[in-house]
Design a protein around this motif. Sequence first.
Motif, PDB file in Angstrom:
ATOM      1  N   GLY A 186      39.969  36.040  18.537  1.00 32.40           N
ATOM      2  CA  GLY A 186      40.120  36.933  19.667  1.00 32.40           C
ATOM      3  C   GLY A 186      39.062  36.695  20.731  1.00 32.40           C
ATOM      4  O   GLY A 186      37.971  36.194  20.452  1.00 32.40           O
ATOM      5  N   PHE A 187      39.397  37.076  21.963  1.00 30.95           N
ATOM      6  CA  PHE A 187      38.494  37.004  23.098  1.00 30.95           C
ATOM      7  C   PHE A 187      38.351  38.414  23.657  1.00 30.95           C
ATOM      8  O   PHE A 187      39.345  39.064  23.978  1.00 30.95           O
ATOM      9  CB  PHE A 187      39.043  36.066  24.172  1.00 30.95           C
ATOM     10  N   ALA A 188      37.114  38.889  23.773  1.00 31.99           N
ATOM     11  CA  ALA A 188      36.860  40.265  24.185  1.00 31.99           C
ATOM     12  C   ALA A 188      36.509  40.348  25.669  1.00 31.99           C
ATOM     13  O   ALA A 188      35.897  39.443  26.231  1.00 31.99           O
ATOM     14  CB  ALA A 188      35.727  40.860  23.357  1.00 31.99           C
ATOM     15  N   LYS A 189      36.900  41.477  26.268  1.00 35.84           N
ATOM     16  CA  LYS A 189      36.521  41.757  27.644  1.00 35.84           C
ATOM     17  C   LYS A 189      36.334  43.250  27.815  1.00 35.84           C
ATOM     18  O   LYS A 189      36.897  44.057  27.067  1.00 35.84           O
ATOM     19  CB  LYS A 189      37.577  41.248  28.628  1.00 35.84           C
ATOM     20  N   THR A 190      35.531  43.627  28.790  1.00 36.17           N
ATOM     21  CA  THR A 190      35.474  45.037  29.145  1.00 36.17           C
ATOM     22  C   THR A 190      36.787  45.403  29.815  1.00 36.17           C
ATOM     23  O   THR A 190      37.430  44.572  30.470  1.00 36.17           O
ATOM     24  CB  THR A 190      34.322  45.331  30.114  1.00 36.17           C
ATOM     25  N   SER A 191      37.196  46.657  29.656  1.00 38.78           N
ATOM     26  CA  SER A 191      38.413  47.108  30.340  1.00 38.78           C
ATOM     27  C   SER A 191      38.137  47.417  31.796  1.00 38.78           C
ATOM     28  O   SER A 191      39.062  47.508  32.609  1.00 38.78           O
ATOM     29  CB  SER A 191      38.972  48.349  29.650  1.00 38.78           C
ATOM     30  N   SER A 199      40.213  41.689  36.996  1.00 43.12           N
ATOM     31  CA  SER A 199      40.781  42.715  37.873  1.00 43.12           C
ATOM     32  C   SER A 199      39.717  43.734  38.280  1.00 43.12           C
ATOM     33  O   SER A 199      38.884  44.143  37.461  1.00 43.12           O
ATOM     34  CB  SER A 199      41.918  43.456  37.173  1.00 43.12           C
ATOM     35  N   VAL A 200      39.812  44.163  39.535  1.00 47.94           N
ATOM     36  CA  VAL A 200      39.012  45.277  40.013  1.00 47.94           C
ATOM     37  C   VAL A 200      39.686  46.567  39.542  1.00 47.94           C
ATOM     38  O   VAL A 200      40.908  46.684  39.588  1.00 47.94           O
ATOM     39  CB  VAL A 200      38.918  45.266  41.553  1.00 47.94           C
ATOM     40  N   ARG A 201      38.908  47.514  39.075  1.00 46.13           N
ATOM     41  CA  ARG A 201      39.462  48.780  38.607  1.00 46.13           C
ATOM     42  C   ARG A 201      39.236  49.883  39.646  1.00 46.13           C
ATOM     43  O   ARG A 201      38.281  49.823  40.423  1.00 46.13           O
ATOM     44  CB  ARG A 201      38.842  49.192  37.269  1.00 46.13           C
ATOM     45  N   GLY A 202      40.083  50.872  39.599  1.00 45.76           N
ATOM     46  CA  GLY A 202      40.008  51.965  40.560  1.00 45.76           C
ATOM     47  C   GLY A 202      38.967  52.998  40.190  1.00 45.76           C
ATOM     48  O   GLY A 202      39.268  54.196  40.129  1.00 45.76           O
ATOM     49  N   THR A 203      37.758  52.557  39.945  1.00 48.32           N
ATOM     50  CA  THR A 203      36.651  53.445  39.595  1.00 48.32           C
ATOM     51  C   THR A 203      35.737  53.608  40.803  1.00 48.32           C
ATOM     52  O   THR A 203      35.717  52.741  41.687  1.00 48.32           O
ATOM     53  CB  THR A 203      35.833  52.861  38.430  1.00 48.32           C
ATOM     54  N   PRO A 204      34.953  54.665  40.863  1.00 51.84           N
ATOM     55  CA  PRO A 204      34.055  54.834  42.017  1.00 51.84           C
ATOM     56  C   PRO A 204      33.113  53.656  42.227  1.00 51.84           C
ATOM     57  O   PRO A 204      32.754  53.329  43.365  1.00 51.84           O
ATOM     58  CB  PRO A 204      33.292  56.114  41.680  1.00 51.84           C
ATOM     59  N   ARG A 205      32.725  52.971  41.138  1.00 52.44           N
ATOM     60  CA  ARG A 205      31.775  51.854  41.233  1.00 52.44           C
ATOM     61  C   ARG A 205      32.434  50.526  41.564  1.00 52.44           C
ATOM     62  O   ARG A 205      31.752  49.523  41.753  1.00 52.44           O
ATOM     63  CB  ARG A 205      31.025  51.689  39.904  1.00 52.44           C
ATOM     64  N   ALA A 206      33.766  50.469  41.615  1.00 52.14           N
ATOM     65  CA  ALA A 206      34.472  49.194  41.798  1.00 52.14           C
ATOM     66  C   ALA A 206      34.164  48.239  40.649  1.00 52.14           C
ATOM     67  O   ALA A 206      33.856  47.063  40.853  1.00 52.14           O
ATOM     68  CB  ALA A 206      34.130  48.543  43.142  1.00 52.14           C
ATOM     69  N   THR A 207      34.244  48.760  39.414  1.00 48.80           N
ATOM     70  CA  THR A 207      33.988  47.924  38.249  1.00 48.80           C
ATOM     71  C   THR A 207      35.086  46.885  38.072  1.00 48.80           C
ATOM     72  O   THR A 207      36.180  47.000  38.626  1.00 48.80           O
ATOM     73  CB  THR A 207      33.889  48.784  36.979  1.00 48.80           C
ATOM     74  N   LEU A 223      47.631  44.116  50.355  1.00 48.40           N
ATOM     75  CA  LEU A 223      48.524  45.260  50.151  1.00 48.40           C
ATOM     76  C   LEU A 223      47.825  46.424  49.449  1.00 48.40           C
ATOM     77  O   LEU A 223      48.459  47.436  49.164  1.00 48.40           O
ATOM     78  CB  LEU A 223      49.735  44.832  49.318  1.00 48.40           C
ATOM     79  N   GLY A 224      46.551  46.259  49.165  1.00 48.50           N
ATOM     80  CA  GLY A 224      45.826  47.317  48.473  1.00 48.50           C
ATOM     81  C   GLY A 224      45.802  47.153  46.972  1.00 48.50           C
ATOM     82  O   GLY A 224      45.434  48.092  46.251  1.00 48.50           O
ATOM     83  N   THR A 225      46.168  45.979  46.478  1.00 49.84           N
ATOM     84  CA  THR A 225      46.128  45.750  45.035  1.00 49.84           C
ATOM     85  C   THR A 225      44.685  45.636  44.570  1.00 49.84           C
ATOM     86  O   THR A 225      43.919  44.827  45.085  1.00 49.84           O
ATOM     87  CB  THR A 225      46.886  44.465  44.664  1.00 49.84           C
ATOM     88  N   LEU A 226      44.333  46.449  43.587  1.00 42.69           N
ATOM     89  CA  LEU A 226      43.050  46.296  42.910  1.00 42.69           C
ATOM     90  C   LEU A 226      43.270  45.663  41.541  1.00 42.69           C
ATOM     91  O   LEU A 226      42.689  44.636  41.234  1.00 42.69           O
ATOM     92  CB  LEU A 226      42.343  47.647  42.772  1.00 42.69           C
ATOM     93  N   ASP A 227      44.127  46.272  40.717  1.00 42.52           N
ATOM     94  CA  ASP A 227      44.378  45.752  39.368  1.00 42.52           C
ATOM     95  C   ASP A 227      45.615  44.865  39.366  1.00 42.52           C
ATOM     96  O   ASP A 227      46.648  45.224  39.934  1.00 42.52           O
ATOM     97  CB  ASP A 227      44.677  46.866  38.357  1.00 42.52           C
ATOM     98  N   PHE A 228      45.520  43.748  38.667  1.00 42.50           N
ATOM     99  CA  PHE A 228      46.679  42.925  38.341  1.00 42.50           C
ATOM    100  C   PHE A 228      47.029  43.181  36.869  1.00 42.50           C
ATOM    101  O   PHE A 228      46.158  43.084  36.000  1.00 42.50           O
ATOM    102  CB  PHE A 228      46.376  41.443  38.556  1.00 42.50           C
ATOM    103  N   HIS A 229      48.277  43.504  36.626  1.00 43.61           N
ATOM    104  CA  HIS A 229      48.727  43.823  35.262  1.00 43.61           C
ATOM    105  C   HIS A 229      49.790  42.808  34.829  1.00 43.61           C
ATOM    106  O   HIS A 229      50.995  43.021  35.014  1.00 43.61           O
ATOM    107  CB  HIS A 229      49.306  45.241  35.204  1.00 43.61           C
ATOM    108  N   PRO A 230      49.364  41.682  34.258  1.00 40.17           N
ATOM    109  CA  PRO A 230      50.327  40.655  33.858  1.00 40.17           C
ATOM    110  C   PRO A 230      51.007  40.989  32.535  1.00 40.17           C
ATOM    111  O   PRO A 230      50.399  41.575  31.636  1.00 40.17           O
ATOM    112  CB  PRO A 230      49.458  39.403  33.710  1.00 40.17           C
ATOM    113  N   TRP A 231      52.262  40.611  32.433  1.00 41.62           N
ATOM    114  CA  TRP A 231      52.947  40.667  31.139  1.00 41.62           C
ATOM    115  C   TRP A 231      52.342  39.592  30.225  1.00 41.62           C
ATOM    116  O   TRP A 231      51.795  38.589  30.708  1.00 41.62           O
ATOM    117  CB  TRP A 231      54.435  40.399  31.322  1.00 41.62           C
TER     118      TRP A 231
END
Length: 345
Positions: free
Chosen positions: A171-176, A246-254, A117-125
Amino acid sequence: MSRGEALELTVDGPAGPRAVRVSSPDKVYFPERGITKRQVVEYYLAVAEPLMRVLGERPTTLKRFPDGVAGEPFYAKRVPKGAPEWVQPVRITFPSGRTAEQVCPTEPAVLIWAANLGTLDFHPWPVRRPDVDHPDELRIDLDPQPGTDFHDAVRVAGVLREVLDEAGMTGFAKTSGGRGIHVLVRIRPEWDFIDVRHAVIALGREVERRLPEQATVAWWKEQRGERVFLDYNQAARDRTVASTWSVRGTPRATVSFPLDWADLSTVDPDDFDVLTVPGLLAERGDSHASMDENAFGIETALEWYARDERDHGLGEMPYPPDYPKMPGEPPRVQPSKARKVDGEG
């Protein structure tokens, strides 16, 4: 230009294999790098196992880019019409009191259906069914403001880690996937959204005290300066961050990538994208795999919030503008405008 014939993929899961159709697989989603819808789908197949640990049983908003990153995205907060019967819903309540049936991923096929469906990012509660009113995840979004960057966020994250430790949490860290950092804490689902948000405010204030020139919890942009904003309102009901993997909507597909704390100061967010992450997962595994082993309490952070209110007059802070007026909330007027009104009075 042909976008290729539709594919039908067989995706294994707990209820057996599912047939998932992928239309226009050769449609380019990331023009700068020529990354196609097929490659995004293949990416989500590669990371399905750890991503399901993140999304499983959670109400999840889909950030959809049906025309790729060159088009306009939108947030799908309800199960789309025509969804397969195995795409399970869960009812959530928005701050307005309205309700919706939201996608609740329970198996890998849901990820591939969403990617089609074109989903790149998943945003869970930060909740799981059946109890969607008591978060089991505390999230802190470190958002670099203009004039600051990822490396500034790394420094603030290091102090946040110390503060969390003093509050009895890990805590557990991740890049955004952009310039920021997300820090996640598994907590016991014993507190409501207001309590968890208050805990995040208290943690953010403590970080700001220790790094006043580098960190801020100021809601109004005019007060933030060149500092890293600890966005406490991402802990409010119906506010979410892009999930790990999650894939982000950046030009690099980060990709929003999970990290060990020791790695945080040595990486660049652009290291992690649709093309590199499957290999990194195979090589390094999931550094957040142990997150569910211990759930922490927020009692100490809530004690800090009460102390700040009692001893320093620091109570409730502004909510996002689309929220109803909340108990104890200060006026939603940026300080420069409030001063102007007061001066005219």
